[in-house]
Design a protein around this motif. Structure first.
Motif, PDB file in Angstrom:
ATOM      1  N   ARG A 333      67.175 -15.845 -17.983  1.00 33.93           N
ATOM      2  CA  ARG A 333      68.521 -16.335 -17.656  1.00 33.93           C
ATOM      3  C   ARG A 333      69.596 -15.394 -18.209  1.00 33.93           C
ATOM      4  N   VAL A 334      69.396 -14.100 -17.938  1.00 35.11           N
ATOM      5  CA  VAL A 334      70.354 -13.079 -18.337  1.00 35.11           C
ATOM      6  C   VAL A 334      70.577 -12.138 -17.155  1.00 35.11           C
ATOM      7  N   CYS A 335      71.577 -11.309 -17.288  1.00 32.21           N
ATOM      8  CA  CYS A 335      71.877 -10.306 -16.268  1.00 32.21           C
ATOM      9  C   CYS A 335      71.238  -8.980 -16.663  1.00 32.21           C
ATOM     10  N   ALA A 336      70.451  -8.420 -15.761  1.00 31.42           N
ATOM     11  CA  ALA A 336      69.914  -7.070 -15.950  1.00 31.42           C
ATOM     12  C   ALA A 336      70.771  -6.095 -15.149  1.00 31.42           C
ATOM     13  N   SER A 337      71.065  -4.962 -15.730  1.00 29.80           N
ATOM     14  CA  SER A 337      71.899  -3.967 -15.057  1.00 29.80           C
ATOM     15  C   SER A 337      71.029  -2.913 -14.387  1.00 29.80           C
ATOM     16  N   ILE A 338      71.533  -2.356 -13.266  1.00 34.48           N
ATOM     17  CA  ILE A 338      70.841  -1.269 -12.567  1.00 34.48           C
ATOM     18  C   ILE A 338      71.755  -0.051 -12.553  1.00 34.48           C
ATOM     19  N   GLU A 339      71.189   1.075 -12.951  1.00 32.00           N
ATOM     20  CA  GLU A 339      71.923   2.344 -12.890  1.00 32.00           C
ATOM     21  C   GLU A 339      71.201   3.277 -11.929  1.00 32.00           C
ATOM     22  N   PHE A 340      71.924   3.740 -10.913  1.00 29.31           N
ATOM     23  CA  PHE A 340      71.344   4.657  -9.928  1.00 29.31           C
ATOM     24  C   PHE A 340      71.666   6.093 -10.334  1.00 29.31           C
ATOM     25  N   THR A 341      70.659   6.957 -10.319  1.00 33.13           N
ATOM     26  CA  THR A 341      70.850   8.365 -10.668  1.00 33.13           C
ATOM     27  C   THR A 341      70.331   9.240  -9.534  1.00 33.13           C
ATOM     28  N   ARG A 342      71.212  10.072  -9.004  1.00 31.13           N
ATOM     29  CA  ARG A 342      70.798  11.003  -7.957  1.00 31.13           C
ATOM     30  C   ARG A 342      70.188  12.246  -8.610  1.00 31.13           C
ATOM     31  N   ARG A 343      68.951  12.547  -8.269  1.00 30.57           N
ATOM     32  CA  ARG A 343      68.221  13.658  -8.870  1.00 30.57           C
ATOM     33  C   ARG A 343      68.142  14.848  -7.911  1.00 30.57           C
ATOM     34  N   PRO A 344      68.055  16.066  -8.440  1.00 27.98           N
ATOM     35  CA  PRO A 344      67.784  17.223  -7.574  1.00 27.98           C
ATOM     36  C   PRO A 344      66.438  17.049  -6.877  1.00 27.98           C
ATOM     37  N   LYS A 345      66.325  17.553  -5.662  1.00 28.65           N
ATOM     38  CA  LYS A 345      65.080  17.404  -4.901  1.00 28.65           C
ATOM     39  C   LYS A 345      63.917  18.120  -5.596  1.00 28.65           C
ATOM     40  N   ILE A 346      64.224  19.239  -6.245  1.00 27.75           N
ATOM     41  CA  ILE A 346      63.194  20.037  -6.919  1.00 27.75           C
ATOM     42  C   ILE A 346      63.570  20.192  -8.379  1.00 27.75           C
ATOM     43  N   THR A 347      62.581  20.104  -9.265  1.00 26.49           N
ATOM     44  CA  THR A 347      62.822  20.352 -10.686  1.00 26.49           C
ATOM     45  C   THR A 347      61.641  21.128 -11.261  1.00 26.49           C
ATOM     46  N   MET A 348      61.846  21.703 -12.442  1.00 27.46           N
ATOM     47  CA  MET A 348      60.795  22.479 -13.104  1.00 27.46           C
ATOM     48  C   MET A 348      60.219  21.654 -14.257  1.00 27.46           C
ATOM     49  N   ILE A 349      58.907  21.470 -14.270  1.00 22.37           N
ATOM     50  CA  ILE A 349      58.210  20.777 -15.347  1.00 22.37           C
ATOM     51  C   ILE A 349      57.072  21.669 -15.820  1.00 22.37           C
ATOM     52  N   GLU A 350      57.177  22.113 -17.075  1.00 19.88           N
ATOM     53  CA  GLU A 350      56.167  22.986 -17.674  1.00 19.88           C
ATOM     54  C   GLU A 350      55.895  24.205 -16.797  1.00 19.88           C
ATOM     55  N   GLY A 351      57.000  24.773 -16.273  1.00 22.25           N
ATOM     56  CA  GLY A 351      56.879  25.990 -15.473  1.00 22.25           C
ATOM     57  C   GLY A 351      56.473  25.767 -14.037  1.00 22.25           C
ATOM     58  N   ARG A 352      56.305  24.531 -13.616  1.00 18.71           N
ATOM     59  CA  ARG A 352      55.903  24.229 -12.235  1.00 18.71           C
ATOM     60  C   ARG A 352      57.061  23.602 -11.473  1.00 18.71           C
ATOM     61  N   ARG A 353      57.213  24.012 -10.204  1.00 19.07           N
ATOM     62  CA  ARG A 353      58.203  23.393  -9.330  1.00 19.07           C
ATOM     63  C   ARG A 353      57.614  22.106  -8.757  1.00 19.07           C
TER      64      ARG A 353
END
Length: 707
Positions: A333-353
């Protein structure tokens, strides 16, 4: 009727009524026009600078005008993607169907009895705590409670005081208004799950998957592996009494495998099968609170985090974020908030696209704090409205719901738009019983009070008989159905209600498309690409050589008339000349270009149509030498609606020119061109206009009324 008449034109557009009056030879004293489209007004004023523009039809008061002798006119609301809570889960509003059940403001499931929409409506973006930003029309009602502060002398502080729930138009929402998020009351275990299963289901929603391959290695190709698989950190393996196997998957990660056909079927049907499709279904949201809380615990144990007494979860699934908010409202019986974040289509993780999606972050506390901004009663969580911002024009949608006339859009309670209401039945804005029609009726009744001899004419599209009968009853005159094909090169069937005497069918002028086309116009690459895109869609279905899907996307015509101009685009290609031999349509994998004489549309995949002998097989429509209705959305920058304005001649695929469209509407050449508006707007305005010669034919009866 006096020698000069005063005219009031509602929804005037580019003032086709004024063109028709002039063509009929009637003298106009004052011509009042109600129109909002700035481009249409610009064209009207360029051609008829003495036109008196009145703006919004809702503000028109005939008492403030000179006595009107002639009244004329032609008469949803959320954008696509708005999520509606239905009994089968969240569904985009444009995909809700008649017969679906939706949750209403009374916390009941009610049947959808009508769906509808409208093109190019002005919208606003609505922001409120705990809700995703929603785009709607300014007149769409929200379920709200308004808050004021009242001084408490004993406590020597101000306290919030809320009035009762009521409906308020989106455009009138202000600070102090609180929007409603429903608290689902139903507590039924439809799935028969127990405590441990509820937790595992929630854990699956977080990051689980199911095995979908078959037992081919055991020579059982028809038997599937029924396995629900969880990948969990070695330090947080959940304790459960459900039989499972546990093994090391990678450093620090273990795999829990539940070989349960029942569990697999539940999670696949109720929770989705990929990260972007995960959700908490309506059946799960209807669970008793203790079981639903275990589902939430499972979700948070997988993707959740806890810091500063606040739970947070980030997901790529919009449905999961919104359904989790509804679950939290029911359980805590509480309000939960939603935050929308627009991300880049491509990102680098541990040197990988790597590819990535936009994310939704849900955050909430499990208890109501004194400083919490939201307010809770027995049935709803009321969240404060933040602001609304004027947005672009967009296609909008609406529903009519049986009984309660309300539904849940992006988790907020809304009403059937007020423009839907008539005798207990609500319809879409583009329906003849819409709000704009009632504005026409209001103004007509007032004009009659001021001038009992006032003449009127209302134009509208073909419609169901039940709607036709309602308009006829209200206006008190029988309509006449006239096809513009009698006076132009365009098939355009419209109803006209009028008390102008002696209105009958016009004589056939035998005008054909070939009579109005400009010679030697070049082919148009953009139009060809649209044809190619439609053909490419067929390629994705692996049925290039079948006639049925080709007919579904391309409507080839051997008649000599143009397509009707309406406000709804159609996927059609107009063939204006009968082509001897075999006519070729070809598509390319990505883009399609206009080719040479033997290849009008690109290359790669080809269909040969024996065009002269198999018209019936190809779905060729014959309309007595007339074309279908051209659309008002016929030109929008080369995208979905270019198909409406393509002309296929023996070796040419091209758009209609603006001059040709003016001729299809029997308006003088150059009426809309060189008036300071873009070509796209010209096409749109002409599509929304009238066939002038039909209106002029109706207005001839006014000569009999002259005194």
């Amino acid at each position: 009727m006096k020698s000069k008449i005063n005219v009031l034109s509602l929804f005037d557009g580019i003032s086709c009524g004024q063109v028709a009056l002039k063509r009929t030879g009637l003298d106009v004293g004052k011509y009042y026009a109600s129109e909002l489209d700035k481009y249409a007004i610009k064209v009207t004023q360029a051609n008829y600078p003495d036109t008196i523009q009145l703006g919004d039809v809702c503000g028109v008061d005939p008492e403030k005008l000179d006595k009107i002798d002639l009244l004329i006119g032609g008469s949803p609301c959320f954008v696509a993607g708005t999520q509606i809570i239905t009994s089968r889960g969240y569904a985009s509003i444009e995909r809700v169907e008649v017969g679906d059940f939706v949750l209403t403001h009374t916390n009941q499931w009610k049947k959808v009895i009508r769906v509808g929409g409208n093109k190019n409506k002005q919208t606003i973006n609505i922001k409120a705590q705990g809700l995703l930003e929603t785009t709607a029309t300014p007149k769409h009602p929200y379920y709200v409670r308004s808050m004021a502060r009242q001084w408490n002398k004993e406590k020597r502080t101000s306290e919030r005081v809320f009035n009762g729930p009521h409906w308020k138009k989106a455009g009138e929402l202000a600070k102090g208004d609180f929007l409603s998020i429903p608290i689902i009351k139903e507590e039924i275990n439809h799935l028969g799950i127990h405590n441990d299963e509820a937790f595992i289901i929630g854990r699956y929603i977080a990051d689980g998957h199911t095995r979908k391959d078959y037992r081919t290695s055991a020579n059982r190709p028809n038997d599937r592996h029924w396995q629900l698989i969880l990948s969990v950190g070695s330090h947080k393996v959940p304790t459960t009494n459900i039989k499972h196997s546990l093994f090391e998957h990678s450093p620090g990660v273990k795999r829990m495998v539940f070989s349960s056909k029942r569990l697999v079927k539940i999670v696949e049907s109720e929770c989705g099968c990929s990260a972007v499709n995960k959700n908490i279904s309506v059946k799960l949201l209807s669970l008793p609170i203790p079981l639903l809380e275990r589902v939430i615990d499972g979700v948070l144990s997988g993707d959740g985090s806890f810091r500063n007494n606040e739970w947070r979860l980030t997901t790529v699934s919009r449905e999961l974020a919104q359904s989790l908010c509804i679950a939290v409202a029911k359980v805590y019986r509480v309000c939960a908030s939603i935050e929308f974040t627009r991300r880049p289509k491509i990102t680098m993780i541990e040197g990988r696209r790597v590819n990535q999606r936009d994310t939704y972050t849900v955050s909430f506390r499990k208890e109501v704090k004194k400083q919490s901004h939201f307010y809770v009663d027995s049935s709803h969580v009321w969240v404060p409205f933040k602001c609304s911002v004027i947005s672009d024009e967009a296609d909008v949608y609406n529903l009519e719901v049986e009984g309660d006339n309300s539904y849940i859009a992006n988790n907020a309670v809304v009403h059937n738009c007020q423009g839907f209401s008539f005798a207990g039945k609500q319809l879409a804005f583009d329906d003849p019983r819409s709000a704009l029609f009632f504005e026409y009726v209001r103004i007509l009744e007032r004009c009659k009070e001021l001038n009992p001899d006032v003449k009127f004419m209302l134009e509208n599209v073909k419609m169901k008989k039940e709607y036709l009968d309602i308009i006829t009853k209200i206006l008190g005159v029988e309509p006449i159905l006239i096809n513009s094909a009698l006076v132009s090169a365009q098939n355009r069937k419209r109803y006209y209600w009028t008390n102008i005497p002696s209105v009958n069918q016009p004589e056939d002028k035998h005008v054909f498309l070939a009579d109005i086309l400009e010679p030697n116009l070049p082919s148009c690459g953009i139009g060809a690409r649209v044809v190619g895109r439609k053909l490419n869609e067929l390629g994705k279905r692996d049925d290039y050589n079948k006639d049925i899907p080709i007919r579904q996307y391309l409507e080839l015509r051997s008649d000599k008339k143009a397509n009707c101009m309406t406000t709804v685009p159609k996927d059609s290609v107009v063939a204006i000349n009968k082509i001897e031999g075999r006519y070729k349509l070809r598509s390319k994998s990505k883009t399609v270009r206009c080719g040479g004489r033997n290849s009008p549309i690109g290359s790669r995949h080809e269909w040969d149509f024996p065009y002269t002998k198999t018209d019936k097989k190809l779905g060729v429509k014959r309309n007595q030498g007339k074309a279908s209705c051209l659309t008002g959305g016929a030109h929008s920058g080369g995208n979905h609606s270019d198909m409406d304005i393509l002309v296929i001649e023996p070796d040419i695929c091209r758009r209609y020119s603006i001059t040709e469209v003016e001729r299809l509407q029997t308006i003088l050449d150059g009426y809309t061109q060189n008036k300071g508006v873009s070509n796209s707007q010209c096409y749109k305005m002409l599509g929304n206009g009238w066939t002038v010669d039909v209106i002029a034919h109706i207005f001839k009866g006014l000569h009999n009324e002259k005194q």
